[in-house]
Design a protein around this motif. Structure first.
Motif, PDB file in Angstrom:
ATOM      1  N   TYR A   1       0.831  -1.209   0.000  1.00  0.00           N
ATOM      2  CA  TYR A   1       0.000   0.000   0.000  1.00  0.00           C
ATOM      3  C   TYR A   1       0.864   1.258   0.000  1.00  0.00           C
ATOM      4  O   TYR A   1       0.686   2.159  -0.834  1.00  0.00           O
ATOM      5  CB  TYR A   1      -0.921  -0.010   1.217  1.00  0.00           C
ATOM      6  CG  TYR A   1      -1.900   1.135   1.263  1.00  0.00           C
ATOM      7  CD1 TYR A   1      -3.200   0.983   0.797  1.00  0.00           C
ATOM      8  CD2 TYR A   1      -1.536   2.380   1.780  1.00  0.00           C
ATOM      9  CE1 TYR A   1      -4.107   2.035   0.838  1.00  0.00           C
ATOM     10  CE2 TYR A   1      -2.423   3.438   1.815  1.00  0.00           C
ATOM     11  CZ  TYR A   1      -3.707   3.268   1.353  1.00  0.00           C
ATOM     12  OH  TYR A   1      -4.592   4.318   1.392  1.00  0.00           O
ATOM     13  N   ALA A   2       1.811   1.327   0.936  1.00  0.00           N
ATOM     14  CA  ALA A   2       2.640   2.523   1.051  1.00  0.00           C
ATOM     15  C   ALA A   2       3.465   2.749  -0.206  1.00  0.00           C
ATOM     16  O   ALA A   2       3.631   3.886  -0.659  1.00  0.00           O
ATOM     17  CB  ALA A   2       3.552   2.398   2.271  1.00  0.00           C
ATOM     18  N   THR A   3       3.983   1.684  -0.790  1.00  0.00           N
ATOM     19  CA  THR A   3       4.820   1.814  -1.981  1.00  0.00           C
ATOM     20  C   THR A   3       4.007   2.275  -3.183  1.00  0.00           C
ATOM     21  O   THR A   3       4.424   3.155  -3.937  1.00  0.00           O
ATOM     22  CB  THR A   3       5.511   0.482  -2.294  1.00  0.00           C
ATOM     23  OG1 THR A   3       6.228   0.030  -1.140  1.00  0.00           O
ATOM     24  CG2 THR A   3       6.491   0.633  -3.448  1.00  0.00           C
ATOM     25  N   CYS A   4       2.830   1.692  -3.373  1.00  0.00           N
ATOM     26  CA  CYS A   4       2.003   2.040  -4.531  1.00  0.00           C
ATOM     27  C   CYS A   4       1.498   3.472  -4.465  1.00  0.00           C
ATOM     28  O   CYS A   4       1.557   4.218  -5.458  1.00  0.00           O
ATOM     29  CB  CYS A   4       0.820   1.076  -4.627  1.00  0.00           C
ATOM     30  SG  CYS A   4       1.253  -0.615  -5.069  1.00  0.00           S
ATOM     31  N   VAL A   5       0.979   3.888  -3.315  1.00  0.00           N
ATOM     32  CA  VAL A   5       0.400   5.218  -3.186  1.00  0.00           C
ATOM     33  C   VAL A   5       1.461   6.291  -3.389  1.00  0.00           C
ATOM     34  O   VAL A   5       1.235   7.296  -4.080  1.00  0.00           O
ATOM     35  CB  VAL A   5      -0.283   5.377  -1.813  1.00  0.00           C
ATOM     36  CG1 VAL A   5      -0.621   6.832  -1.542  1.00  0.00           C
ATOM     37  CG2 VAL A   5      -1.555   4.544  -1.763  1.00  0.00           C
ATOM     38  N   ASN A   6       2.643   6.089  -2.813  1.00  0.00           N
ATOM     39  CA  ASN A   6       3.682   7.102  -2.932  1.00  0.00           C
ATOM     40  C   ASN A   6       4.346   7.089  -4.299  1.00  0.00           C
ATOM     41  O   ASN A   6       4.852   8.110  -4.764  1.00  0.00           O
ATOM     42  CB  ASN A   6       4.725   6.898  -1.827  1.00  0.00           C
ATOM     43  CG  ASN A   6       4.186   7.297  -0.469  1.00  0.00           C
ATOM     44  OD1 ASN A   6       3.987   8.464  -0.199  1.00  0.00           O
ATOM     45  ND2 ASN A   6       3.919   6.319   0.380  1.00  0.00           N
ATOM     46  N   MET A   7       4.355   5.947  -4.955  1.00  0.00           N
ATOM     47  CA  MET A   7       4.949   5.859  -6.280  1.00  0.00           C
ATOM     48  C   MET A   7       4.226   6.770  -7.271  1.00  0.00           C
ATOM     49  O   MET A   7       4.843   7.562  -7.998  1.00  0.00           O
ATOM     50  CB  MET A   7       4.908   4.411  -6.771  1.00  0.00           C
ATOM     51  CG  MET A   7       5.470   4.190  -8.162  1.00  0.00           C
ATOM     52  SD  MET A   7       7.224   4.554  -8.278  1.00  0.00           S
ATOM     53  CE  MET A   7       7.891   3.208  -7.281  1.00  0.00           C
TER      54      MET A   7
END
Length: 464
Positions: free
Chosen positions: A144-150
């Motif tokens: 979740y954190a990686t996708c949203v910030n990407m």
């Protein structure tokens, strides 16, 4: 001075913020940047099942393992706790260079897969708490954190709609599985189904994450001049309503701004309502006399609108402003709880489904708004960590929305629980009125029409 192929130029605006311009996505990763929307979307699609379809699996888990229902709802609370708690440390590891985006996704895929194996094969409920609740939650948090910030890093000039689109997959990706868990899964086949679902999650997250790559620090798309108004009307409109952060705040600097704890509190309150609805929509519908298929349909419609509404609300926030949109969403979310309770108590199927969708819309829209707002307020360079701090409000809301929600329902019944949830939503809307971008003295003079003689440096290093 000539700029070599693959080079870039850094400019500094009147607030001292640095923008790195000149590089195309092909220069950086040999691929178009729209892939950094669709690949995160696929990863979010994979992990959506664990949260948004879990309530539909409660009855089968109860019958097959003999676990008490309250244990199962607390298990979801533990999952949400670790999913949200992972965001900040994962962000710090990524920004320090110790954990690449690709490795974060691959590790998240393995952990999420292990969580489904625990649900299907755990010999005791404690193993399910550890396997699904802890490891599964950590895996989902990494993804979740990686996708949203990407996506926010690759689209800094129009992050609202893009972030909302990616974030939406976290909800509507669960819809087929709500029906699968409600209608097809039983004590005779639950191990096979859960194992196959785990493999699906492993493949979706692992394949998408393999191609992840972050842009360089301070990167800005070359076609959008950060120092003056543009010919691109979409970027101009969005930047006027949601101006870039005045500087790149470190997590230490961000936490000292009063607005960050207030954002944390607003997210805690609204996400708690969202998780309460996810956990209790199907049980509430069944208790009100609706058939299991109807209750599942209500949950599915909630998830669909929850997900698609995130993209729509992100686009709206690009046009009208993040804070104004957030206030509206909080009021809608709170009001929907009262209306959903009325429809259930009145045994009105049509309005039960309608208000389920409205509740889902409000519950989903808050997350892309806070994700985009965090980058708007504190910059992109440390957004994984800064949003991790804001998103950690979900750590507490997960326990209250699911676990404590079960306690409140047991003590006061569904009327008391839904009235409490609705009241919390209205209060959150009032608090959102006080959110302001730190450091910007004049919110109406955001961009200038002429170049204010910025500091400029041309660099010829190859960023790839």
């Amino acid at each position: 001075m000539s700029v070599a192929t693959g080079g870039f130029r850094e400019v500094t605006d009147q607030n001292g913020r640095v923008y790195r311009i000149g590089e195309t996505p092909h220069d950086i990763m040999r691929r178009p940047r729209w892939l950094m929307v669709w690949l995160p979307w696929l990863g979010m699609l994979g992990i959506s099942i664990s949260e948004y379809a879990f309530g539909a699996a409660e009855e089968t888990l109860h019958k097959s393992h003999g676990w008490a229902s309250i244990h199962i709802f607390w298990m979801l609370g533990v999952w949400v706790f670790f999913q949200a708690a992972t965001a900040y440390p994962a962000g710090r590891l990524r920004e320090s260079g110790k954990l690449s985006a690709r490795n974060a996704m691959l590790l998240g895929a393995l952990f999420a897969f292990f969580g489904y194996l625990a649900l299907s094969h755990a010999p005791h409920v404690i193993f399910a708490y550890i396997g699904f609740g802890m490891f599964g939650g950590i895996g989902a948090g990494l993804v979740y954190a990686t996708c949203v910030n990407m996506v926010g890093k690759w689209y800094p000039e129009r992050r609202g709609g893009k972030t909302g689109f990616v974030n939406g997959a976290f909800a509507y990706g669960s819809v087929p599985f709500v029906y699968l868990f409600t209608s097809a899964m039983d004590v005779s086949n639950y191990t096979v189904i859960l194992d196959l679902v785990g493999l699906y999650v492993l493949a979706a997250v692992g394949i998408s994450g393999f191609f992840f790559k972050d842009p360089p620090k301070n990167w800005w798309p070359a076609h959008v001049d950060p120092l003056k108004l543009q010919a691109d009307p979409r970027a101009t409109r969005s930047l006027l309503k949601n101006p870039p952060a005045v500087k790149q705040f470190t997590p230490r600097e961000a936490i000292r701004q009063p607005v960050l704890p207030l954002m944390w509190l607003c997210l805690l309150m609204t996400s708690g309502i969202n998780i309460f609805g996810i956990a209790f929509q199907v049980p509430f519908g069944k208790e009100m006399g609706f058939a299991a298929a109807i209750a599942a349909t209500g949950a599915s419609l909630k998830a669909i609108v929850n997900g698609t509404g995130r993209g729509v609300i992100g686009w709206i926030s690009d046009r009208y402003g993040r804070r104004q949109t957030l206030v509206f969403v909080c009021v809608v979310l709170g009001s929907a709880q009262f209306l959903l309770l009325w429809a259930g108590m009145a045994h009105n199927l049509v309005f039960f489904l309608i208000f389920s969708m409205i509740s889902g819309f409000g519950g989903g829209a808050i997350f892309p708004l806070f994700a985009a707002m965090t980058a708007d307020y504190f910059g992109e360079n440390n957004n994984a960590s800064n949003y991790g701090m804001v998103y950690s409000g979900k750590v507490i809301s997960g326990l209250f929305g699911s676990g404590m929600g079960a306690v409140v329902v047991g003590a006061w019944g569904y009327p008391g629980a839904f009235v409490m949830a609705g009241s919390i939503g209205i209060v959150a809307g009032v608090l959102a009125l006080f959110l302001r971008q730190p450091g910007r003295k004049s919110p109406h003079k955001v961009l200038v029409t002429a170049d204010p003689k910025p500091v400029s440096r041309e660099v010829v290093d190859d960023p790839a």
